[in-house]
Structures are given as structure tokens and as C-alpha cells.
Design a protein around this motif. Structure first.
Motif, PDB file in Angstrom:
ATOM      1  N   THR A 124      20.802  48.749  25.624  1.00  0.00           N
ATOM      2  CA  THR A 124      19.906  49.659  24.918  1.00  0.00           C
ATOM      3  C   THR A 124      18.524  49.674  25.557  1.00  0.00           C
ATOM      4  O   THR A 124      18.158  48.778  26.314  1.00  0.00           O
ATOM      5  CB  THR A 124      19.814  49.294  23.423  1.00  0.00           C
ATOM      6  N   SER A 125      17.767  50.694  25.255  1.00  0.00           N
ATOM      7  CA  SER A 125      16.382  50.813  25.704  1.00  0.00           C
ATOM      8  C   SER A 125      15.469  50.641  24.500  1.00  0.00           C
ATOM      9  O   SER A 125      15.910  50.732  23.353  1.00  0.00           O
ATOM     10  CB  SER A 125      16.139  52.188  26.329  1.00  0.00           C
ATOM     11  N   ASP A 126      14.202  50.424  24.771  1.00  0.00           N
ATOM     12  CA  ASP A 126      13.234  50.321  23.680  1.00  0.00           C
ATOM     13  C   ASP A 126      13.205  51.609  22.861  1.00  0.00           C
ATOM     14  O   ASP A 126      13.127  51.576  21.632  1.00  0.00           O
ATOM     15  CB  ASP A 126      11.834  50.029  24.217  1.00  0.00           C
ATOM     16  N   GLU A 127      13.308  52.746  23.557  1.00  0.00           N
ATOM     17  CA  GLU A 127      13.247  54.035  22.876  1.00  0.00           C
ATOM     18  C   GLU A 127      14.438  54.221  21.934  1.00  0.00           C
ATOM     19  O   GLU A 127      14.282  54.682  20.805  1.00  0.00           O
ATOM     20  CB  GLU A 127      13.209  55.180  23.895  1.00  0.00           C
ATOM     21  N   LEU A 128      15.631  53.841  22.402  1.00  0.00           N
ATOM     22  CA  LEU A 128      16.817  53.983  21.564  1.00  0.00           C
ATOM     23  C   LEU A 128      16.753  53.040  20.372  1.00  0.00           C
ATOM     24  O   LEU A 128      17.101  53.417  19.252  1.00  0.00           O
ATOM     25  CB  LEU A 128      18.088  53.723  22.378  1.00  0.00           C
ATOM     26  N   THR A 129      16.277  51.848  20.594  1.00  0.00           N
ATOM     27  CA  THR A 129      16.137  50.879  19.501  1.00  0.00           C
ATOM     28  C   THR A 129      15.162  51.396  18.445  1.00  0.00           C
ATOM     29  O   THR A 129      15.422  51.286  17.246  1.00  0.00           O
ATOM     30  CB  THR A 129      15.674  49.512  20.048  1.00  0.00           C
ATOM     31  N   LYS A 130      14.059  51.979  18.885  1.00  0.00           N
ATOM     32  CA  LYS A 130      13.086  52.550  17.944  1.00  0.00           C
ATOM     33  C   LYS A 130      13.699  53.712  17.166  1.00  0.00           C
ATOM     34  O   LYS A 130      13.493  53.838  15.964  1.00  0.00           O
ATOM     35  CB  LYS A 130      11.836  53.022  18.692  1.00  0.00           C
ATOM     36  N   LEU A 131      14.455  54.557  17.866  1.00  0.00           N
ATOM     37  CA  LEU A 131      15.108  55.687  17.204  1.00  0.00           C
ATOM     38  C   LEU A 131      16.079  55.192  16.140  1.00  0.00           C
ATOM     39  O   LEU A 131      16.089  55.694  15.017  1.00  0.00           O
ATOM     40  CB  LEU A 131      15.848  56.547  18.230  1.00  0.00           C
ATOM     41  N   ALA A 132      16.869  54.199  16.474  1.00  0.00           N
ATOM     42  CA  ALA A 132      17.831  53.656  15.511  1.00  0.00           C
ATOM     43  C   ALA A 132      17.112  53.040  14.322  1.00  0.00           C
ATOM     44  O   ALA A 132      17.531  53.212  13.172  1.00  0.00           O
ATOM     45  CB  ALA A 132      18.731  52.627  16.190  1.00  0.00           C
ATOM     46  N   SER A 133      16.031  52.328  14.576  1.00  0.00           N
ATOM     47  CA  SER A 133      15.271  51.706  13.490  1.00  0.00           C
ATOM     48  C   SER A 133      14.680  52.735  12.544  1.00  0.00           C
ATOM     49  O   SER A 133      14.599  52.507  11.337  1.00  0.00           O
ATOM     50  CB  SER A 133      14.146  50.842  14.066  1.00  0.00           C
ATOM     51  N   ALA A 134      14.277  53.868  13.091  1.00  0.00           N
ATOM     52  CA  ALA A 134      13.659  54.915  12.274  1.00  0.00           C
ATOM     53  C   ALA A 134      14.686  55.828  11.598  1.00  0.00           C
ATOM     54  O   ALA A 134      14.315  56.708  10.833  1.00  0.00           O
ATOM     55  CB  ALA A 134      12.730  55.759  13.149  1.00  0.00           C
TER      56      ALA A 134
END
Length: 116
Positions: A8-18
Motif C-alpha cells: 500500500t501507499s500512504d495515499e491509499l491508506t489515507k483514502l481507506a481511513s477516510a
């Protein structure tokens, strides 16, 4: 929504968290493995899949510099070679075929059965 990836990337992790748990990240999926279908069946089982988007793609394998940075200069038309083109062919055509084959029953369930 399932987001399958090698890492995963930081961006994908942030998207999933949101996403209020609407996006589930599944790591360690390598579409270049010939038996990727087994991994996909482990993830999805008989879960219906209403839409399958496959966006992995490349026009040659990238090299990694000593500092860990990816060097894509070897992917230019002037520098790409047969080995890199075989990699691109496998990633862009063979991998999507194997993924679709592995998940066709999940797609059929979501669509109410095979369509002709």
C-alpha cells in the motif's frame, strides 16, 4: 471496495481511513504470479464482484538505483529491450486474463449468472 496491491501507499491508506471502512486494502497481491488466482480466491471466496477494475500496467520493468529510487529511464522507446517488453506484455495482458479467469464466478454471481 477492495484495493488489492503488492504494497500500500500512504495515499491509499489515507483514502481507506477516510472511507468509513468502505475501502479494504489487501496487500501482498502480486499479479505477476501465475497462481495469483489462488490468492484472489482466498480474499474473495464467493463474494459477488459487481465491478472489476484492473489498473496495473507498465511499458517495461523499472530498475532501482542504489538509493532505492526507481529509475524509469530504461523504459524509453530508445532503451527498452525484449526482456522489458515481455515483462510489459505479461503485466498488461496475461495478468488481467488470469485475474479475470480467477474471478469470473464472482462476477457471474453479482450479475445473476453468465451473460451471453
Amino acid at each position: 471496495i477492495y484495493a488489492l496491491c503488492r504494497k500500500t501507499s500512504d495515499e491509499l491508506t489515507k483514502l481507506a481511513s477516510a472511507s468509513s471502512d468502505k475501502v479494504k486494502i489487501v496487500e501482498n497481491i502480486d499479479v505477476m504470479k501465475e497462481d495469483v488466482g489462488k490468492d484472489l480466491k482466498t480474499v474473495f471466496g464467493s463474494t459477488p464482484i459487481h465491478l472489476l477494475i484492473q489498473n496495473a500496467g507498465a511499458y517495461g520493468s523499472a530498475t532501482t538505483a542504489d538509493g532505492g529510487e526507481v529509475d524509469r529511464s530504461s523504459q524509453t522507446l530508445e532503451k527498452i529491450d525484449a526482456k522489458q517488453m515481455q515483462f510489459a506484455f505479461n503485466l498488461n495482458t496475461v495478468a488481467p486474463l488470469l485475474i479475470t479467469q480467477a474471478l469470473v464466478s464472482n462476477l457471474e454471481v453479482a450479475g445473476g449468472g453468465a451473460q451471453t
